[in-house]
Design an enzyme around this catalytic site. Structure first.
Site, PDB file in Angstrom:
ATOM      1  N   ASP A   1     -11.395 -48.948   0.779  1.00 28.78           N
ATOM      2  CA  ASP A   1     -10.775 -47.450   1.057  1.00 28.78           C
ATOM      3  C   ASP A   1      -9.678 -47.451  -0.339  1.00 28.78           C
ATOM      4  O   ASP A   1      -9.893 -48.287  -1.384  1.00 28.78           O
ATOM      5  CB  ASP A   1     -10.080 -47.083   2.156  1.00 28.78           C
ATOM      6  CG  ASP A   1     -10.149 -45.704   2.418  1.00 28.78           C
ATOM      7  OD1 ASP A   1      -9.360 -44.786   2.018  1.00 28.78           O
ATOM      8  OD2 ASP A   1     -10.836 -45.421   3.572  1.00 28.78           O
TER       9      ASP A   1
ATOM     10  N   ASP B   1       3.852 -50.004  12.016  1.00 28.97           N
ATOM     11  CA  ASP B   1       2.775 -50.175  13.151  1.00 28.97           C
ATOM     12  C   ASP B   1       1.566 -50.843  12.664  1.00 28.97           C
ATOM     13  O   ASP B   1       0.670 -51.195  13.539  1.00 28.97           O
ATOM     14  CB  ASP B   1       2.296 -48.885  13.729  1.00 28.97           C
ATOM     15  CG  ASP B   1       2.844 -48.344  14.901  1.00 28.97           C
ATOM     16  OD1 ASP B   1       3.071 -49.258  15.596  1.00 28.97           O
ATOM     17  OD2 ASP B   1       2.785 -47.204  15.272  1.00 28.97           O
TER      18      ASP B   1
ATOM     19  N   HIS C   1      -5.176 -42.332   2.680  1.00 28.70           N
ATOM     20  CA  HIS C   1      -6.343 -42.418   3.477  1.00 28.70           C
ATOM     21  C   HIS C   1      -6.761 -43.597   4.061  1.00 28.70           C
ATOM     22  O   HIS C   1      -6.849 -43.609   5.131  1.00 28.70           O
ATOM     23  CB  HIS C   1      -7.660 -42.170   2.467  1.00 28.70           C
ATOM     24  CG  HIS C   1      -8.766 -41.662   3.133  1.00 28.70           C
ATOM     25  ND1 HIS C   1      -9.878 -42.634   3.274  1.00 28.70           N
ATOM     26  CD2 HIS C   1      -9.206 -40.349   3.561  1.00 28.70           C
ATOM     27  CE1 HIS C   1     -10.676 -42.017   4.029  1.00 28.70           C
ATOM     28  NE2 HIS C   1     -10.461 -40.515   4.407  1.00 28.70           N
TER      29      HIS C   1
ATOM     30  N   ASN D   1       4.146 -51.158  21.665  1.00 33.66           N
ATOM     31  CA  ASN D   1       5.282 -51.817  21.053  1.00 33.66           C
ATOM     32  C   ASN D   1       6.507 -50.522  21.095  1.00 33.66           C
ATOM     33  O   ASN D   1       7.729 -50.809  20.344  1.00 33.66           O
ATOM     34  CB  ASN D   1       5.246 -52.143  19.702  1.00 33.66           C
ATOM     35  CG  ASN D   1       4.778 -51.113  18.568  1.00 33.66           C
ATOM     36  OD1 ASN D   1       4.637 -50.031  18.990  1.00 33.66           O
ATOM     37  ND2 ASN D   1       4.479 -51.432  17.463  1.00 33.66           N
TER      38      ASN D   1
ATOM     39  N   ILE E   1       6.760 -47.801  19.944  1.00 34.76           N
ATOM     40  CA  ILE E   1       6.986 -46.724  18.573  1.00 34.76           C
ATOM     41  C   ILE E   1       5.650 -46.296  18.101  1.00 34.76           C
ATOM     42  O   ILE E   1       4.541 -46.708  18.505  1.00 34.76           O
ATOM     43  CB  ILE E   1       7.622 -47.513  17.414  1.00 34.76           C
ATOM     44  CG1 ILE E   1       6.875 -48.466  17.068  1.00 34.76           C
ATOM     45  CG2 ILE E   1       9.079 -48.189  17.565  1.00 34.76           C
ATOM     46  CD1 ILE E   1       7.178 -49.303  15.832  1.00 34.76           C
TER      47      ILE E   1
ATOM     48  N   VAL F   1       1.944 -44.988  17.119  1.00 39.38           N
ATOM     49  CA  VAL F   1       0.791 -44.828  17.718  1.00 39.38           C
ATOM     50  C   VAL F   1       0.237 -45.896  18.248  1.00 39.38           C
ATOM     51  O   VAL F   1       0.710 -47.056  17.864  1.00 39.38           O
ATOM     52  CB  VAL F   1      -0.115 -44.002  16.793  1.00 39.38           C
ATOM     53  CG1 VAL F   1       0.527 -42.522  16.438  1.00 39.38           C
ATOM     54  CG2 VAL F   1      -0.227 -44.804  15.537  1.00 39.38           C
TER      55      VAL F   1
ATOM     56  N   SER G   1     -14.104 -39.233   8.078  1.00 40.77           N
ATOM     57  CA  SER G   1     -13.329 -40.371   7.979  1.00 40.77           C
ATOM     58  C   SER G   1     -12.606 -41.022   8.900  1.00 40.77           C
ATOM     59  O   SER G   1     -12.312 -42.246   8.861  1.00 40.77           O
ATOM     60  CB  SER G   1     -12.429 -40.015   6.619  1.00 40.77           C
ATOM     61  OG  SER G   1     -13.107 -39.853   5.463  1.00 40.77           O
TER      62      SER G   1
END
Length: 428
Positions: free
Chosen positions: A193, A201, A226, A240, A242, A244, A405
């Protein structure tokens, strides 16, 4: 094996998908029968449930052997010889908004009983499993998910619907899978990518990769963002407190940067560089730097024969986004050539399990040559609330992700979870 044989699987219930990925989509019936023998394949499985087990008191799950399933698409109460039924639900019925290729399969039925009790469930099982054509009968076991992450955006208090893509009712039901595994750093996933930016994260799961445009090892300059978004779906560090949660809380993410900017500051993926990235991963197979899975959230599926040739030589699993142009890929001239064992093409669905439609921006490609569908959102792409998928951003914060994607890394992430339990599962 990871070959899907073009079986369309709803991603709801990831734990079932984990099991079915191996047993139902590994190979077609003919090749399986060749290895195991037809008689053994149709052997009955006896239920060993007891009254002390946790299961629903109103229904029985019945799996029919493939010969009966092939002949009878809908079964009446007469088939079950006097079991007092309320209704029958076919759990393997195809949704009418997908096109698919017919395959021989074991039909799964949920048999609802009129008299609800655990005792009657066990009695019904003892009768049903003796019937000709029944492969197995068992209770509807109840399992409580324990592993719910505390990440800021996972639940609804910060983003409307939170990470719906990972939940039971609207997404892939990752919580049941996390009770078993949260991933492993020994599994290495390459992301072909635009690079992967440093991010709170992601940092603990990032490893060194390569920039095939500039021929160096600096891959953190993800200008378009992306690749960082893809990385968050597969492997944002979960639980954790925070941001996501990724599908894998523990995994090794390898940035394989293949992007460049044109004179208008638009980011593009160079296909030549992508081929180099695949060959790079192929050359490292069997070493400590082995890349087990490659995610390619870039268009070209069904068209790019040069890239396909590189994929065919790669020993690992290649996950390829099906495209966002609303096209039936079955109409592509060379689509049959893309039916190779280690390639999974991924279309996008929304939280209602319907094919994603982004209005003027396009819709998910479809067709029987799309292997599987996964969460890809819908609606406005600039709004993090609502129908799109929260993930990591190249700015260090979080953003809404959409498209095939976005769908592809869900499949790559599930495959990585599988490998965290068994690194010996072959891709071919």
């Amino acid at each position: 094996m990871f070959k899907t044989n073009k079986l369309i699987v709803s991603m709801c219930g990831i734990l079932l998908a984990v099991l079915l990925f191996i047993s139902l989509t590994a190979a077609n019936k003919a090749s399986y029968a060749e290895e195991m023998g037809q008689a053994e394949m149709q052997d009955k499985i006896t239920c060993h449930a007891t009254i002390d087990d946790d299961f629903a008191d109103d229904s029985v799950l019945v799996v029919l052997d493939s010969e009966i399933s092939k002949i009878n698409k809908v079964h009446t109460a007469d088939f079950f010889n006097g079991v007092d039924l309320e209704r029958i639900e076919d759990l393997t019925a195809r949704k009418n908004y997908f096109e698919y290729e017919e395959n021989e399969f074991k039909q799964i039925l949920q048999i609802y009983l009129k008299d609800k009790s655990k005792e009657n469930v066990l009695k019904a099982i003892s009768k049903i499993e003796k019937l000709d054509g029944v492969y197995s009968a068992e209770p509807n076991y109840l399992v409580q998910s324990q592993m719910v992450p505390n990440d800021k955006y996972y639940n609804n208090n910060h983003i409307r619907d939170g990470q719906w893509n990972l939940k039971r009712d609207s997404g892939i039901n990752a919580e049941d899978a996390w009770d078993i595994t949260q991933g492993s750093k020994s599994v290495r996933v390459g992301i072909i990518d635009s690079g992967i930016s440093k991010h709170t994260d992601l940092n603990n799961n990032l490893a060194d990769g390569y920039d095939f445009e500039n021929n160096d090892t600096f891959t953190a300059d993800d200008i378009g963002g992306h690749g960082t978004q893809v990385a968050g779906v597969i492997g944002a560090q979960g639980n954790n407190g925070i941001g996501v949660a990724g599908i894998n809380w523990n995994v090794t993410l390898i940035p394989l940067q293949c992007s460049y900017e044109d004179s208008k500051n638009s980011t593009w993926i160079n296909e030549v560089s992508a081929i180099k990235a695949i060959n790079w991963a192929t050359d490292r197979w069997g070493t400590a730097q082995q890349v087990d899975i490659l995610n390619y959230s870039v268009s070209g599926f069904g068209i790019s024969l040069s890239l396909l040739s590189a994929v065919a030589s790669y020993p690992g699993l290649f996950v390829w986004a099906a495209g966002n142009f609303g096209e039936n890929v079955d109409s592509f001239k060379d689509i049959d050539k893309f039916n190779i064992d280690n390639l999974i093409s991924v279309g996008a669905i929304n939280k209602n399990n319907k094919r994603s439609d982004w209005g003027a921006l396009g819709s998910s490609n479809y067709g029987k040559n799309v292997s599987i569908y996964a969460p890809g959102g819908e609606s406005e792409v600039t709004v993090i609330e609502g129908h799109n998928v929260p993930t990591t951003s190249n700015r260090g914060d979080y953003v809404a992700f959409w498209g095939t994607s976005c769908a592809a890394p869900h499949v790559a992430g599930v495959a990585a979870l599988l490998l965290s339990l068994n690194k010996n599962i072959p891709a071919k």
